[in-house]
Design a protein around this motif. Structure first.
Motif: not given
Lengths: 222, 222
Positions: B101, B104-105, B107-108, B111
């Motif tokens: 998880l 995943a954040f 790579g996002y 934000f």
């Protein structure tokens, strides 16, 4: 200590109470793991990070639970809350969007223990379709209606980019799905009989930032 | 059409209103992208999936915004909401827990666009410490206090297993962090001046299941 499951109309349960039911259930399951058989509202409130009055008020919306002066029978309340949440048998969910976040959810073992199993995964990308992951084959979203019917899927977790979310949502709704957890930062348009829950991590961070801002601008804490 | 930023005490803003500020901001930014300069409360409500009365009520808690009979100046309201959220300059966040998880954040990209940059990543696993990811080096959680000071970190995203969450939380609090977004399914104990937001995906799914259950048991939809 008995619970008389005096069924109100569930329509009466306030949204904030509904949001806390999973929290109470989690705390009760922890207490079960510690072999506790009874919790009073203060003990449950402490575990849930709320308080006795809130616990009593929330649970009063769910029927005549607990015994005054004694507390709640842990096993009984677990069963009652699971029944209210509709997870006495596990619900089948589809994951739509096999990106990083979707992959993280597929690998997470915690959903099954909490009543929801991911039984199918969908994507639109032809390069991803056919990939095997955690025992599931990534399927084209064009085939979603068949899968929903075959697998008895009731819930969907939507982890696609915002630009694709409404289209994916429409496919889910057309296939008969009535409940969608949407991680895309966009408002989905759905018929009245479909429930959407928005999970927007950036929004959560902004809300925390609001609290930081408030604390610093007013020179007090919290 | 002007907004008089009549600053109330932010303490007066109801929690549910605070939760909707990021939603309104997102909708206003979309409207800006469509080159709209004014939105009335009905239009903003439609975009946000709420309604005109709710918009007016929510925004009334934030000052005397908008002009009766005309609406809200989009640019002004964007600035005002960003200021209230404390994201006119971006906030620095730490990611604690470099698992699926957390990855995943990291790579996002979304934000940063919404005011929060992940500037450091921590883990306890010696096999992960030193790994480079998205331009950051995974650091031992033992070094968190230094990093918080050096990088001006204000927020933390906690993506560790439930069994490790309180210990990681204690390290964050000791380092001076005042706002934590917790993805571990457990209640964190923190001092009064620390804000915790719980992001429990399984709980979100259970809430959707409650709605499914209600719809089926009462034979009506929604």
């Amino acid at each position: 200590m008995t619970h008389v499951a005096n069924e109100h109309s569930e329509r009466d349960v306030p949204a904030m109470t509904v949001q806390r039911i999973p929290l109470y259930l989690r705390c009760l399951l922890e207490a079960q793991g510690e072999r506790l058989t009874v919790l009073n509202s203060k003990q449950l409130g402490d575990r849930a990070g709320t308080n006795a009055a809130q616990v009593r008020k929330d649970l009063s919306h769910l029927g005549e639970l607990g015994t005054r002066g004694i507390g709640y029978d842990v096993d009984d309340l677990v069963v009652h809350l699971m029944r209210r949440l509709g997870i006495t048998e596990s619900r089948s969910a589809a994951l739509v969007g096999f990106g990083r976040l979707g992959s993280a959810f597929l690998g997470y073992q915690g959903f099954a223990a909490r009543g929801v199993r991911i039984v199918a995964v969908f994507d639109t990308d032809p390069d991803k379709v056919g990939t095997e992951i955690e025992g599931l084959i990534v399927t084209s979203i064009d085939d979603i209606a068949d899968a929903v019917e075959r697998e008895g899927i009731e819930l969907a977790i939507l982890t696609v980019p915002a630009a694709s979310a409404q289209k994916a949502c429409d496919a889910l709704v057309a296939s008969g799905i009535k409940a969608i957890l949407n991680f895309a930062p966009c408002t989905l348009t759905v018929p009245d009989d479909v429930s959407v829950r928005q999970a927007d991590v950036a929004a959560d961070l902004q809300i925390l930032s609001f609290h930081l801002n408030r604390a610093s601008s007013e020179g007090y804490s919290r």
